[in-house]
Motif scaffolding. Structure first.
Motif, PDB file in Angstrom:
ATOM      1  N   UNK A 166     -34.157   4.589   0.644  1.00  0.00           N
ATOM      2  CA  UNK A 166     -35.257   5.141   1.445  1.00  0.00           C
ATOM      3  C   UNK A 166     -35.194   4.735   2.926  1.00  0.00           C
ATOM      4  N   UNK A 167     -34.250   3.891   3.315  1.00  0.00           N
ATOM      5  CA  UNK A 167     -34.039   3.618   4.743  1.00  0.00           C
ATOM      6  C   UNK A 167     -32.552   3.849   5.018  1.00  0.00           C
ATOM      7  N   UNK A 168     -32.095   3.525   6.229  1.00  0.00           N
ATOM      8  CA  UNK A 168     -30.686   3.745   6.528  1.00  0.00           C
ATOM      9  C   UNK A 168     -29.823   2.616   5.956  1.00  0.00           C
ATOM     10  N   UNK A 169     -28.530   2.906   5.770  1.00  0.00           N
ATOM     11  CA  UNK A 169     -27.595   1.913   5.217  1.00  0.00           C
ATOM     12  C   UNK A 169     -27.211   0.947   6.333  1.00  0.00           C
ATOM     13  N   UNK A 170     -27.237  -0.365   6.019  1.00  0.00           N
ATOM     14  CA  UNK A 170     -27.048  -1.341   7.104  1.00  0.00           C
ATOM     15  C   UNK A 170     -25.778  -2.183   6.964  1.00  0.00           C
ATOM     16  N   UNK A 171     -24.804  -1.746   6.144  1.00  0.00           N
ATOM     17  CA  UNK A 171     -23.593  -2.576   6.077  1.00  0.00           C
ATOM     18  C   UNK A 171     -22.663  -2.258   7.251  1.00  0.00           C
ATOM     19  N   UNK A 172     -21.767  -3.208   7.535  1.00  0.00           N
ATOM     20  CA  UNK A 172     -20.950  -3.108   8.751  1.00  0.00           C
ATOM     21  C   UNK A 172     -20.139  -1.820   8.802  1.00  0.00           C
ATOM     22  N   UNK A 173     -19.516  -1.435   7.678  1.00  0.00           N
ATOM     23  CA  UNK A 173     -18.661  -0.243   7.698  1.00  0.00           C
ATOM     24  C   UNK A 173     -19.470   0.992   8.091  1.00  0.00           C
ATOM     25  N   UNK A 174     -20.654   1.138   7.480  1.00  0.00           N
ATOM     26  CA  UNK A 174     -21.484   2.318   7.760  1.00  0.00           C
ATOM     27  C   UNK A 174     -21.989   2.310   9.208  1.00  0.00           C
ATOM     28  N   UNK A 175     -22.479   1.151   9.648  1.00  0.00           N
ATOM     29  CA  UNK A 175     -23.049   1.068  11.005  1.00  0.00           C
ATOM     30  C   UNK A 175     -21.954   1.296  12.058  1.00  0.00           C
ATOM     31  N   UNK A 176     -20.780   0.729  11.787  1.00  0.00           N
ATOM     32  CA  UNK A 176     -19.663   0.886  12.732  1.00  0.00           C
ATOM     33  C   UNK A 176     -19.230   2.351  12.825  1.00  0.00           C
ATOM     34  N   UNK A 177     -19.188   2.994  11.674  1.00  0.00           N
ATOM     35  CA  UNK A 177     -18.783   4.402  11.604  1.00  0.00           C
ATOM     36  C   UNK A 177     -19.725   5.285  12.425  1.00  0.00           C
ATOM     37  N   UNK A 178     -21.038   5.164  12.181  1.00  0.00           N
ATOM     38  CA  UNK A 178     -21.969   6.052  12.894  1.00  0.00           C
ATOM     39  C   UNK A 178     -22.090   5.679  14.370  1.00  0.00           C
ATOM     40  N   UNK A 179     -21.893   4.398  14.681  1.00  0.00           N
ATOM     41  CA  UNK A 179     -21.980   3.986  16.089  1.00  0.00           C
ATOM     42  C   UNK A 179     -20.825   4.586  16.888  1.00  0.00           C
TER      43      UNK A 179
END
Ligand SMILES: O=C(CO)COP(=O)(O)O
Length: 274
Positions: free
Chosen positions: A158-171
Protein backbone atom coordinates in the motif's frame (compact mmCIF):
# COMPACT_ATOMS: atom_id res chain seq x y z
CA UNK A 1 18.57 30.36 -17.19
CA UNK A 2 18.74 33.24 -14.69
CA UNK A 3 15.27 32.73 -13.20
CA UNK A 4 15.87 29.04 -12.65
CA UNK A 5 19.26 29.67 -11.06
CA UNK A 6 17.92 32.36 -8.74
CA UNK A 7 15.02 30.17 -7.56
CA UNK A 8 17.23 27.12 -7.05
CA UNK A 9 19.86 29.12 -5.16
CA UNK A 10 17.16 30.65 -2.94
CA UNK A 11 15.86 27.17 -2.17
CA UNK A 12 19.40 26.09 -1.20
CA UNK A 13 20.27 29.37 0.53
CA UNK A 14 20.70 27.67 3.92
CA UNK A 15 22.96 24.97 2.41
CA UNK A 16 20.57 22.03 2.75
CA UNK A 17 16.85 22.00 2.07
CA UNK A 18 13.87 21.44 4.36
CA UNK A 19 10.50 21.29 2.61
CA UNK A 20 7.15 20.61 4.27
CA UNK A 21 4.70 18.66 2.10
CA UNK A 22 1.04 19.52 2.64
CA UNK A 23 -0.31 18.24 -0.68
CA UNK A 24 -1.50 14.80 0.46
CA UNK A 25 -5.18 15.74 0.04
CA UNK A 26 -5.01 15.29 -3.72
CA UNK A 27 -4.05 11.63 -3.22
CA UNK A 28 -5.28 10.63 0.23
CA UNK A 29 -7.94 13.16 1.22
CA UNK A 30 -7.97 15.20 4.45
CA UNK A 31 -5.48 13.24 6.57
CA UNK A 32 -5.26 13.94 10.28
CA UNK A 33 -2.99 16.98 10.68
CA UNK A 34 -3.93 18.73 7.43
CA UNK A 35 -7.71 18.97 7.76
CA UNK A 36 -7.35 22.68 8.57
CA UNK A 37 -4.99 24.05 5.96
CA UNK A 38 -4.71 27.57 7.37
CA UNK A 39 -3.86 26.39 10.86
CA UNK A 40 -1.19 23.89 9.75
CA UNK A 41 0.53 26.47 7.54
CA UNK A 42 0.69 28.94 10.45
CA UNK A 43 2.38 26.32 12.65
CA UNK A 44 5.32 25.99 10.24
CA UNK A 45 6.73 29.48 10.82
CA UNK A 46 9.86 30.22 8.81
CA UNK A 47 11.65 26.99 9.71
CA UNK A 48 11.10 25.30 6.32
CA UNK A 49 12.72 26.61 3.14
CA UNK A 50 9.57 25.80 1.19
CA UNK A 51 6.04 24.45 1.54
CA UNK A 52 4.63 22.05 -1.01
CA UNK A 53 0.93 22.45 -1.85
CA UNK A 54 -1.52 22.25 -4.73
CA UNK A 55 -2.32 25.52 -6.55
CA UNK A 56 -5.86 25.34 -5.10
CA UNK A 57 -4.48 25.10 -1.57
CA UNK A 58 -2.03 27.93 -2.21
CA UNK A 59 -4.93 30.26 -2.93
CA UNK A 60 -6.52 29.41 0.44
CA UNK A 61 -3.39 30.31 2.43
CA UNK A 62 -1.83 33.02 0.24
CA UNK A 63 -1.84 35.74 2.93
CA UNK A 64 0.82 33.78 4.85
CA UNK A 65 3.30 34.39 2.04
CA UNK A 66 3.32 38.17 1.63
CA UNK A 67 6.42 38.62 3.80
CA UNK A 68 9.95 38.68 2.40
CA UNK A 69 10.95 35.98 4.90
CA UNK A 70 8.16 33.57 3.96
CA UNK A 71 9.06 30.05 2.83
CA UNK A 72 9.12 29.44 -0.94
CA UNK A 73 6.22 27.64 -2.60
CA UNK A 74 6.35 24.36 -4.48
CA UNK A 75 3.22 23.44 -6.43
CA UNK A 76 2.06 19.85 -6.92
CA UNK A 77 0.81 19.33 -10.48
CA UNK A 78 -0.40 15.73 -10.53
CA UNK A 79 -1.88 12.77 -8.66
CA UNK A 80 -1.95 8.96 -8.60
CA UNK A 81 -3.66 6.34 -6.44
CA UNK A 82 -0.42 4.93 -5.11
CA UNK A 83 -1.15 5.41 -1.41
CA UNK A 84 -4.66 4.08 -1.45
CA UNK A 85 -4.93 0.42 -0.61
CA UNK A 86 -3.79 -0.87 -3.98
CA UNK A 87 -5.11 -4.35 -3.16
CA UNK A 88 -8.62 -3.03 -3.64
CA UNK A 89 -7.86 -1.82 -7.15
CA UNK A 90 -7.24 -3.80 -10.30
CA UNK A 91 -5.69 -0.84 -11.95
CA UNK A 92 -3.74 2.18 -10.79
CA UNK A 93 -4.04 5.62 -12.31
CA UNK A 94 -1.90 8.64 -12.94
CA UNK A 95 -3.39 12.05 -13.80
CA UNK A 96 -1.88 15.43 -14.57
CA UNK A 97 -4.19 17.95 -12.88
CA UNK A 98 -2.53 21.36 -13.28
CA UNK A 99 -0.51 23.11 -15.97
CA UNK A 100 2.71 24.87 -15.00
CA UNK A 101 1.18 28.27 -15.83
CA UNK A 102 -1.60 27.65 -13.27
CA UNK A 103 1.07 26.98 -10.65
CA UNK A 104 2.85 30.20 -11.62
CA UNK A 105 -0.41 32.13 -11.29
CA UNK A 106 -0.90 30.66 -7.80
CA UNK A 107 2.55 31.95 -6.74
CA UNK A 108 4.71 28.82 -7.17
CA UNK A 109 8.51 29.08 -7.10
CA UNK A 110 8.93 25.45 -8.26
CA UNK A 111 6.76 22.53 -9.40
CA UNK A 112 6.72 18.86 -8.43
CA UNK A 113 5.39 15.75 -10.19
CA UNK A 114 5.27 11.98 -9.61
CA UNK A 115 6.91 9.30 -11.72
CA UNK A 116 5.01 6.12 -10.84
CA UNK A 117 6.73 2.93 -11.96
CA UNK A 118 5.48 -0.64 -11.54
CA UNK A 119 1.69 -0.58 -11.89
CA UNK A 120 2.16 -3.17 -14.60
CA UNK A 121 0.40 -1.13 -17.28
CA UNK A 122 2.83 0.34 -19.80
CA UNK A 123 0.18 2.79 -21.06
CA UNK A 124 0.02 4.46 -17.64
CA UNK A 125 3.81 4.66 -17.42
CA UNK A 126 4.02 5.94 -20.99
CA UNK A 127 1.38 8.62 -20.32
CA UNK A 128 3.15 9.57 -17.07
CA UNK A 129 6.48 9.97 -18.89
CA UNK A 130 4.95 12.07 -21.67
CA UNK A 131 3.26 14.35 -19.14
CA UNK A 132 6.52 14.82 -17.22
CA UNK A 133 8.47 15.62 -20.38
CA UNK A 134 5.84 18.24 -21.27
CA UNK A 135 5.77 19.74 -17.76
CA UNK A 136 9.58 19.83 -17.67
CA UNK A 137 9.66 21.87 -20.89
CA UNK A 138 6.97 24.23 -19.55
CA UNK A 139 8.83 24.68 -16.26
CA UNK A 140 11.99 25.47 -18.23
CA UNK A 141 10.09 28.13 -20.22
CA UNK A 142 9.04 29.81 -16.96
CA UNK A 143 12.44 29.41 -15.25
CA UNK A 144 10.92 27.25 -12.49
CA UNK A 145 12.81 24.39 -10.82
CA UNK A 146 11.24 21.08 -11.85
CA UNK A 147 11.12 18.33 -9.21
CA UNK A 148 10.32 14.66 -9.85
CA UNK A 149 9.19 12.27 -7.12
CA UNK A 150 9.82 8.76 -8.50
CA UNK A 151 7.99 5.90 -6.79
CA UNK A 152 8.30 2.19 -7.30
CA UNK A 153 4.86 0.73 -6.61
CA UNK A 154 3.50 -2.80 -6.36
CA UNK A 155 -0.15 -3.74 -6.32
CA UNK A 156 0.23 -5.85 -3.19
CA UNK A 157 1.95 -3.07 -1.19
CA UNK A 158 0.00 0.00 0.00
CA UNK A 159 3.02 2.36 -0.09
CA UNK A 160 6.03 2.56 -2.40
CA UNK A 161 8.82 -0.06 -2.36
CA UNK A 162 11.82 1.20 -0.40
CA UNK A 163 14.64 -1.28 -1.10
CA UNK A 164 17.86 -0.02 -2.66
CA UNK A 165 17.44 -1.75 -6.03
CA UNK A 166 13.94 -0.32 -6.56
CA UNK A 167 14.78 3.19 -5.33
CA UNK A 168 17.98 3.30 -7.39
CA UNK A 169 16.13 2.14 -10.50
CA UNK A 170 13.37 4.77 -10.34
CA UNK A 171 15.78 7.52 -9.29
CA UNK A 172 17.87 6.92 -12.39
CA UNK A 173 14.77 6.76 -14.62
CA UNK A 174 13.62 10.09 -13.19
CA UNK A 175 17.10 11.63 -13.58
CA UNK A 176 16.99 10.89 -17.30
CA UNK A 177 13.88 13.08 -17.70
CA UNK A 178 15.96 16.09 -16.67
CA UNK A 179 14.64 17.35 -13.30
CA UNK A 180 16.47 19.97 -11.23
CA UNK A 181 15.78 18.03 -8.05
CA UNK A 182 14.58 14.54 -7.08
CA UNK A 183 12.49 13.52 -4.12
CA UNK A 184 12.99 9.85 -3.31
CA UNK A 185 12.33 7.28 -0.59
CA UNK A 186 15.19 6.65 1.83
CA UNK A 187 16.11 3.07 0.99
CA UNK A 188 16.91 2.13 4.60
CA UNK A 189 20.69 1.86 4.88
CA UNK A 190 23.52 4.34 4.42
CA UNK A 191 25.62 2.41 1.89
CA UNK A 192 22.61 1.52 -0.22
CA UNK A 193 21.41 5.10 -0.27
CA UNK A 194 24.89 6.39 -1.16
CA UNK A 195 24.66 4.19 -4.27
CA UNK A 196 21.25 5.75 -5.11
CA UNK A 197 22.82 9.22 -4.89
CA UNK A 198 25.77 8.10 -7.03
CA UNK A 199 23.50 6.75 -9.80
CA UNK A 200 21.29 9.88 -9.97
CA UNK A 201 22.10 13.14 -11.76
CA UNK A 202 20.17 15.61 -9.63
CA UNK A 203 20.39 16.59 -5.98
CA UNK A 204 18.12 14.39 -3.85
CA UNK A 205 15.68 15.25 -1.09
CA UNK A 206 14.29 12.25 0.78
CA UNK A 207 10.56 11.76 1.27
CA UNK A 208 9.53 11.67 4.92
CA UNK A 209 7.29 8.61 4.61
CA UNK A 210 4.60 7.24 6.97
CA UNK A 211 4.66 8.39 10.61
CA UNK A 212 7.39 6.65 12.63
CA UNK A 213 6.69 5.52 16.21
CA UNK A 214 8.90 8.25 17.70
CA UNK A 215 10.45 11.56 16.67
CA UNK A 216 14.04 10.55 17.40
CA UNK A 217 13.89 7.56 15.00
CA UNK A 218 12.72 9.89 12.30
CA UNK A 219 15.46 12.47 12.95
CA UNK A 220 18.09 9.69 12.93
CA UNK A 221 16.85 8.46 9.55
CA UNK A 222 17.12 12.02 8.26
CA UNK A 223 20.71 12.30 9.55
CA UNK A 224 21.65 8.94 7.94
CA UNK A 225 20.18 10.02 4.60
CA UNK A 226 22.10 13.30 4.66
CA UNK A 227 25.31 11.52 5.66
CA UNK A 228 24.78 9.35 2.55
CA UNK A 229 24.54 12.37 0.25
CA UNK A 230 20.91 13.57 0.45
CA UNK A 231 20.56 17.36 0.12
CA UNK A 232 17.67 17.53 2.58
CA UNK A 233 14.10 16.38 3.04
CA UNK A 234 10.50 16.89 2.06
CA UNK A 235 8.44 15.84 5.06
CA UNK A 236 4.72 15.65 5.67
CA UNK A 237 3.21 13.14 8.10
CA UNK A 238 6.17 12.92 10.48
CA UNK A 239 5.85 16.66 10.97
CA UNK A 240 2.17 17.56 11.02
CA UNK A 241 1.09 14.31 12.69
CA UNK A 242 3.63 14.82 15.49
CA UNK A 243 2.50 16.01 18.91
CA UNK A 244 3.65 19.59 18.28
CA UNK A 245 4.30 20.40 14.60
CA UNK A 246 5.97 23.73 15.36
CA UNK A 247 8.52 22.10 17.68
CA UNK A 248 9.09 19.27 15.24
CA UNK A 249 9.74 21.84 12.49
CA UNK A 250 12.35 23.46 14.77
CA UNK A 251 14.00 20.08 15.43
CA UNK A 252 14.12 19.16 11.73
CA UNK A 253 15.55 22.58 10.86
CA UNK A 254 18.30 22.04 13.44
CA UNK A 255 19.29 18.72 11.85
CA UNK A 256 19.05 19.96 8.26
CA UNK A 257 20.34 23.54 8.51
CA UNK A 258 22.63 23.44 11.53
CA UNK A 259 23.86 19.81 11.50
CA UNK A 260 22.77 19.40 15.12
CA UNK A 261 22.89 15.67 16.06
CA UNK A 262 19.37 14.10 16.24
CA UNK A 263 19.80 13.29 19.95
CA UNK A 264 20.34 17.02 20.63
CA UNK A 265 17.74 18.32 18.19
CA UNK A 266 14.99 16.17 19.70
CA UNK A 267 15.50 17.92 23.06
CA UNK A 268 13.68 20.99 21.62
CA UNK A 269 10.55 18.84 21.65
CA UNK A 270 11.23 16.95 24.85
CA UNK A 271 12.03 20.06 26.94
CA UNK A 272 8.70 21.70 26.20
CA UNK A 273 6.67 18.53 26.57
CA UNK A 274 8.31 17.35 29.82
O1 LIG B 1 6.69 14.82 -0.25
C1 LIG B 1 5.91 14.13 0.34
C2 LIG B 1 4.60 13.82 -0.25
O2 LIG B 1 4.44 14.51 -1.45
C3 LIG B 1 6.34 13.59 1.63
O3 LIG B 1 5.25 13.35 2.48
P1 LIG B 1 5.43 12.30 3.68
O4 LIG B 1 6.57 12.81 4.54
O5 LIG B 1 4.13 12.31 4.42
O6 LIG B 1 5.77 10.99 3.05
Amino acid sequence: MTGLDIRLKRLFSRGKVFVVALDHGLVMGPLKGIENVVSVVKKMGNYPDALQMTPAMLRVVEENFYSRNSPMLIARLDTANVWRDARKYDQGYYSMVYEVKEAVRAGADAVVTYLVVGYGDDRIEGYNLEQLAKARREAEDYGLPFIIEPLFVRKEISDSVKDTTAVKYVSRLASEIGPDLLKVDYSGDKNGFASVVEASFSPILIRGGPKTSNDLDFLKMLRDAMDSGASGITVGRNLWQSQDPNLMAQAISKVVHESVPPEEAVKVIQKVNS
